[in-house]
Design a protein around this motif. Structure first.
Motif, PDB file in Angstrom:
ATOM      1  N   THR A   1      24.237  14.894  -5.069  1.00  0.00           N
ATOM      2  CA  THR A   1      24.767  14.725  -6.424  1.00  0.00           C
ATOM      3  C   THR A   1      23.676  14.987  -7.450  1.00  0.00           C
ATOM      4  O   THR A   1      23.948  15.454  -8.556  1.00  0.00           O
ATOM      5  CB  THR A   1      25.318  13.293  -6.610  1.00  0.00           C
ATOM      6  OG1 THR A   1      26.248  13.023  -5.563  1.00  0.00           O
ATOM      7  CG2 THR A   1      26.000  13.128  -7.952  1.00  0.00           C
ATOM      8  N   ALA A   2      22.438  14.664  -7.076  1.00  0.00           N
ATOM      9  CA  ALA A   2      21.280  14.930  -7.924  1.00  0.00           C
ATOM     10  C   ALA A   2      20.290  15.795  -7.156  1.00  0.00           C
ATOM     11  O   ALA A   2      20.155  15.658  -5.941  1.00  0.00           O
ATOM     12  CB  ALA A   2      20.622  13.628  -8.358  1.00  0.00           C
ATOM     13  N   ASP A   3      19.604  16.672  -7.871  1.00  0.00           N
ATOM     14  CA  ASP A   3      18.577  17.504  -7.235  1.00  0.00           C
ATOM     15  C   ASP A   3      17.307  16.704  -6.993  1.00  0.00           C
ATOM     16  O   ASP A   3      16.697  16.794  -5.929  1.00  0.00           O
ATOM     17  CB  ASP A   3      18.257  18.713  -8.125  1.00  0.00           C
ATOM     18  CG  ASP A   3      19.452  19.617  -8.323  1.00  0.00           C
ATOM     19  OD1 ASP A   3      20.052  20.035  -7.311  1.00  0.00           O
ATOM     20  OD2 ASP A   3      19.800  19.901  -9.485  1.00  0.00           O
ATOM     21  N   PHE A   4      16.917  15.912  -7.998  1.00  0.00           N
ATOM     22  CA  PHE A   4      15.687  15.133  -7.915  1.00  0.00           C
ATOM     23  C   PHE A   4      15.969  13.658  -8.142  1.00  0.00           C
ATOM     24  O   PHE A   4      16.830  13.286  -8.949  1.00  0.00           O
ATOM     25  CB  PHE A   4      14.679  15.582  -8.977  1.00  0.00           C
ATOM     26  CG  PHE A   4      14.142  16.971  -8.784  1.00  0.00           C
ATOM     27  CD1 PHE A   4      14.008  17.522  -7.517  1.00  0.00           C
ATOM     28  CD2 PHE A   4      13.747  17.725  -9.875  1.00  0.00           C
ATOM     29  CE1 PHE A   4      13.505  18.802  -7.337  1.00  0.00           C
ATOM     30  CE2 PHE A   4      13.237  19.005  -9.710  1.00  0.00           C
ATOM     31  CZ  PHE A   4      13.114  19.539  -8.434  1.00  0.00           C
ATOM     32  N   ALA A   5      15.209  12.824  -7.447  1.00  0.00           N
ATOM     33  CA  ALA A   5      15.206  11.386  -7.693  1.00  0.00           C
ATOM     34  C   ALA A   5      13.834  11.019  -8.225  1.00  0.00           C
ATOM     35  O   ALA A   5      12.815  11.422  -7.662  1.00  0.00           O
ATOM     36  CB  ALA A   5      15.497  10.614  -6.408  1.00  0.00           C
ATOM     37  N   VAL A   6      13.794  10.259  -9.317  1.00  0.00           N
ATOM     38  CA  VAL A   6      12.525   9.778  -9.882  1.00  0.00           C
ATOM     39  C   VAL A   6      12.560   8.260  -9.838  1.00  0.00           C
ATOM     40  O   VAL A   6      13.418   7.642 -10.459  1.00  0.00           O
ATOM     41  CB  VAL A   6      12.332  10.272 -11.338  1.00  0.00           C
ATOM     42  CG1 VAL A   6      11.020   9.732 -11.903  1.00  0.00           C
ATOM     43  CG2 VAL A   6      12.363  11.795 -11.398  1.00  0.00           C
ATOM     44  N   ALA A   7      11.644   7.665  -9.077  1.00  0.00           N
ATOM     45  CA  ALA A   7      11.715   6.224  -8.870  1.00  0.00           C
ATOM     46  C   ALA A   7      10.355   5.648  -8.527  1.00  0.00           C
ATOM     47  O   ALA A   7       9.432   6.354  -8.122  1.00  0.00           O
ATOM     48  CB  ALA A   7      12.709   5.904  -7.753  1.00  0.00           C
ATOM     49  N   THR A   8      10.265   4.325  -8.686  1.00  0.00           N
ATOM     50  CA  THR A   8       9.051   3.578  -8.362  1.00  0.00           C
ATOM     51  C   THR A   8       9.329   2.538  -7.293  1.00  0.00           C
ATOM     52  O   THR A   8       8.559   2.367  -6.353  1.00  0.00           O
ATOM     53  CB  THR A   8       8.491   2.877  -9.617  1.00  0.00           C
ATOM     54  OG1 THR A   8       8.221   3.850 -10.627  1.00  0.00           O
ATOM     55  CG2 THR A   8       7.216   2.112  -9.296  1.00  0.00           C
ATOM     56  N   GLU A   9      10.443   1.825  -7.439  1.00  0.00           N
ATOM     57  CA  GLU A   9      10.780   0.702  -6.565  1.00  0.00           C
ATOM     58  C   GLU A   9      11.553   1.132  -5.318  1.00  0.00           C
ATOM     59  O   GLU A   9      12.162   2.197  -5.282  1.00  0.00           O
ATOM     60  CB  GLU A   9      11.637  -0.313  -7.333  1.00  0.00           C
ATOM     61  CG  GLU A   9      10.831  -1.242  -8.228  1.00  0.00           C
ATOM     62  CD  GLU A   9      10.272  -2.426  -7.469  1.00  0.00           C
ATOM     63  OE1 GLU A   9      10.273  -2.422  -6.225  1.00  0.00           O
ATOM     64  OE2 GLU A   9       9.813  -3.371  -8.136  1.00  0.00           O
ATOM     65  N   ALA A  10      11.541   0.229  -4.326  1.00  0.00           N
ATOM     66  CA  ALA A  10      12.407   0.326  -3.132  1.00  0.00           C
ATOM     67  C   ALA A  10      12.338   1.690  -2.462  1.00  0.00           C
ATOM     68  O   ALA A  10      13.356   2.290  -2.125  1.00  0.00           O
ATOM     69  CB  ALA A  10      13.854  -0.010  -3.520  1.00  0.00           C
ATOM     70  N   LEU A  11      11.131   2.184  -2.232  1.00  0.00           N
ATOM     71  CA  LEU A  11      10.978   3.519  -1.658  1.00  0.00           C
ATOM     72  C   LEU A  11      11.467   3.604  -0.218  1.00  0.00           C
ATOM     73  O   LEU A  11      11.631   4.701   0.324  1.00  0.00           O
ATOM     74  CB  LEU A  11       9.515   3.959  -1.754  1.00  0.00           C
ATOM     75  CG  LEU A  11       8.987   4.205  -3.174  1.00  0.00           C
ATOM     76  CD1 LEU A  11       7.552   4.689  -3.128  1.00  0.00           C
ATOM     77  CD2 LEU A  11       9.861   5.191  -3.930  1.00  0.00           C
ATOM     78  N   GLU A  12      11.724   2.433   0.402  1.00  0.00           N
ATOM     79  CA  GLU A  12      12.281   2.472   1.758  1.00  0.00           C
ATOM     80  C   GLU A  12      13.675   3.104   1.766  1.00  0.00           C
ATOM     81  O   GLU A  12      14.143   3.586   2.805  1.00  0.00           O
ATOM     82  CB  GLU A  12      12.352   1.067   2.360  1.00  0.00           C
ATOM     83  CG  GLU A  12      13.300   0.099   1.670  1.00  0.00           C
ATOM     84  CD  GLU A  12      12.687  -0.639   0.490  1.00  0.00           C
ATOM     85  OE1 GLU A  12      13.336  -1.568  -0.027  1.00  0.00           O
ATOM     86  OE2 GLU A  12      11.569  -0.276   0.079  1.00  0.00           O
ATOM     87  N   HIS A  13      14.336   3.123   0.610  1.00  0.00           N
ATOM     88  CA  HIS A  13      15.663   3.744   0.526  1.00  0.00           C
ATOM     89  C   HIS A  13      15.573   5.272   0.421  1.00  0.00           C
ATOM     90  O   HIS A  13      16.594   5.955   0.467  1.00  0.00           O
ATOM     91  CB  HIS A  13      16.420   3.209  -0.693  1.00  0.00           C
ATOM     92  CG  HIS A  13      16.771   1.759  -0.595  1.00  0.00           C
ATOM     93  ND1 HIS A  13      17.739   1.275   0.251  1.00  0.00           N
ATOM     94  CD2 HIS A  13      16.261   0.669  -1.225  1.00  0.00           C
ATOM     95  CE1 HIS A  13      17.826  -0.042   0.130  1.00  0.00           C
ATOM     96  NE2 HIS A  13      16.940  -0.424  -0.755  1.00  0.00           N
ATOM     97  N   PHE A  14      14.352   5.794   0.283  1.00  0.00           N
ATOM     98  CA  PHE A  14      14.172   7.228   0.053  1.00  0.00           C
ATOM     99  C   PHE A  14      13.617   7.942   1.281  1.00  0.00           C
ATOM    100  O   PHE A  14      13.037   9.021   1.174  1.00  0.00           O
ATOM    101  CB  PHE A  14      13.243   7.436  -1.147  1.00  0.00           C
ATOM    102  CG  PHE A  14      13.793   6.913  -2.449  1.00  0.00           C
ATOM    103  CD1 PHE A  14      14.399   7.764  -3.359  1.00  0.00           C
ATOM    104  CD2 PHE A  14      13.724   5.561  -2.762  1.00  0.00           C
ATOM    105  CE1 PHE A  14      14.907   7.287  -4.556  1.00  0.00           C
ATOM    106  CE2 PHE A  14      14.226   5.069  -3.959  1.00  0.00           C
ATOM    107  CZ  PHE A  14      14.826   5.944  -4.856  1.00  0.00           C
ATOM    108  N   ASP A  15      13.779   7.334   2.454  1.00  0.00           N
ATOM    109  CA  ASP A  15      13.211   7.894   3.685  1.00  0.00           C
ATOM    110  C   ASP A  15      13.704   9.301   3.993  1.00  0.00           C
ATOM    111  O   ASP A  15      13.007  10.081   4.642  1.00  0.00           O
ATOM    112  CB  ASP A  15      13.528   6.979   4.885  1.00  0.00           C
ATOM    113  CG  ASP A  15      12.698   5.706   4.858  1.00  0.00           C
ATOM    114  OD1 ASP A  15      11.718   5.670   4.104  1.00  0.00           O
ATOM    115  OD2 ASP A  15      13.037   4.748   5.567  1.00  0.00           O
ATOM    116  N   GLN A  16      14.920   9.617   3.562  1.00  0.00           N
ATOM    117  CA  GLN A  16      15.492  10.929   3.871  1.00  0.00           C
ATOM    118  C   GLN A  16      15.048  12.017   2.888  1.00  0.00           C
ATOM    119  O   GLN A  16      15.467  13.162   2.996  1.00  0.00           O
ATOM    120  CB  GLN A  16      17.017  10.845   3.889  1.00  0.00           C
ATOM    121  CG  GLN A  16      17.576   9.907   4.947  1.00  0.00           C
ATOM    122  CD  GLN A  16      19.093   9.874   4.922  1.00  0.00           C
ATOM    123  OE1 GLN A  16      19.753  10.886   5.073  1.00  0.00           O
ATOM    124  NE2 GLN A  16      19.652   8.697   4.717  1.00  0.00           N
TER     125      GLN A  16
END
Length: 333
Positions: free
Chosen positions: A142-157
């Motif tokens: 749905t989005a090309d890029f994710a920009v985040a600081t918190e909860a990086l365990e959700h970004f494993d993929q």
């Protein structure tokens, strides 16, 4: 087997097995989706979904494996389209960003302003949400890029690239005891967590904008601050600080000398561990020229060669080691 059918089963899974919602998202009819899913199952000779009457109840074991490969196939189909567009229309396209309020409000405006000047025919779409929602949008495409600081365990993929470090500031009214005691030049460095914990605190909702590191810092010193209000928006936090409700703890980037001159900013760099903001995208996604340009504008230390190098590392530990090398050289926002 048709590409359209793969889109259908992927969308049904994405929409919580709600065929009607999937049909709406695909701009088609519910009977049409159901029919195509059935035709695909008949062709494959296995059920992808378990049905309870007319409703889909769950995904079969075979369906789970099929959906894993479907996601990859659809990503490659997108890549083929993007490659064609890259050669056909080099300066035209779309870019979708998923991020939190803090990044959208304070970190991204200058980057987006410069990007729009350089790529006026690229449409930008900005989605805001929690770290979990941001990760989901990027993983599902749905989005090309994710920009985040918190909860990086959700970004494993996702391939997560470090962009910059940032830390926090304490905001108080001029007549507040902390302002009176630590507001002079250099005095903020003498402020302790115990000094802050002696007053009501207003800060970010847990899971947003480095809140976890804030809690960890207090807990490590045996302190439990009286958090009287939380919000995802730093401007909301500042509003309630102005009302005298408590001491605000926000990302330092959220304080503006002109707009927030009625508040006293006390640096808290010495009290909290710095947080790192990352930008991420799906493994194997073809990055068009304007996508790479956006990343390098947001994180100038990342060259195209470095981005491609990290993206090609499929082994998580090896990728993390390379990312750790970059993190050690990052600047503060």
């Amino acid at each position: 087997m048709k590409l359209r059918q793969l889109h259908y089963i992927q969308e049904v899974a994405k929409r919580g097995l709600n065929v009607t919602a999937a049909a709406d998202a695909l701009f088609t009819s519910q009977p049409g989706v159901s029919k195509q899913v059935r035709l695909l199952e008949e062709e494959l000779g296995v059920d992808i979904f378990v049905r309870n009457g007319k409703h889909i109840a769950e995904i079969t074991p075979a369906g789970k494996r099929i959906l894993e490969y479907t996601q990859r196939l659809l990503l490659e189909a997108d890549n083929i389209r993007n490659i064609a567009e890259e050669f056909r229309e080099t300066d035209r396209g779309e870019l979708s960003l998923a991020t939190t309020h803090t990044q959208a409000r304070y970190a991204l405006p200058k980057v987006i302003h410069g990007f729009r000047k350089a790529w006026p025919q690229v449409s930008l779409h900005l989605h805001q949400g929690s770290p979990q929602q941001i990760a989901k949008m990027a993983v599902e495409g749905t989005a090309d890029f994710a920009v985040a600081t918190e909860a990086l365990e959700h970004f494993d993929q996702l391939v997560m690239l470090p962009c910059y470090h940032w830390n926090r500031s304490v905001l108080v009214l001029p007549d507040h005891p902390l302002a009176q005691k630590f507001g002079g030049p250099g005095n903020a460095a003498k402020m302790t967590l115990a000094d802050i914990a002696a007053h009501p605190v207003i800060t970010y909702t847990f899971g947003f904008t480095g809140r976890s590191k804030l809690d960890q810092a207090f807990a490590a010193r045996g302190l439990k601050p009286d958090v009287v209000l939380t919000a995802v928006d730093a401007d909301v936090i500042k509003t309630y600080v102005r009302l005298g409700l408590g001491v605000g703890i926000v990302a330092s980037m959220a304080w503006d000398e002109k707009l927030d001159g009625d508040l006293v900013q006390l640096s808290a760099d010495h009290l909290f561990e710095a947080s790192t903001t990352h930008i991420g995208f799906r493994q194997g996604m073809f990055l068009r020229s304007y996508m790479v340009d956006f990343i390098t504008r947001f994180a100038p230390h990342l060259s195209r060669e470095m981005i491609e190098e990290i993206a090609e590392i499929t082994e998580p530990d090896a990728r993390q080691r390379r990312v750790t090398e970059i993190v050690s050289k990052l600047q503060m926002f």
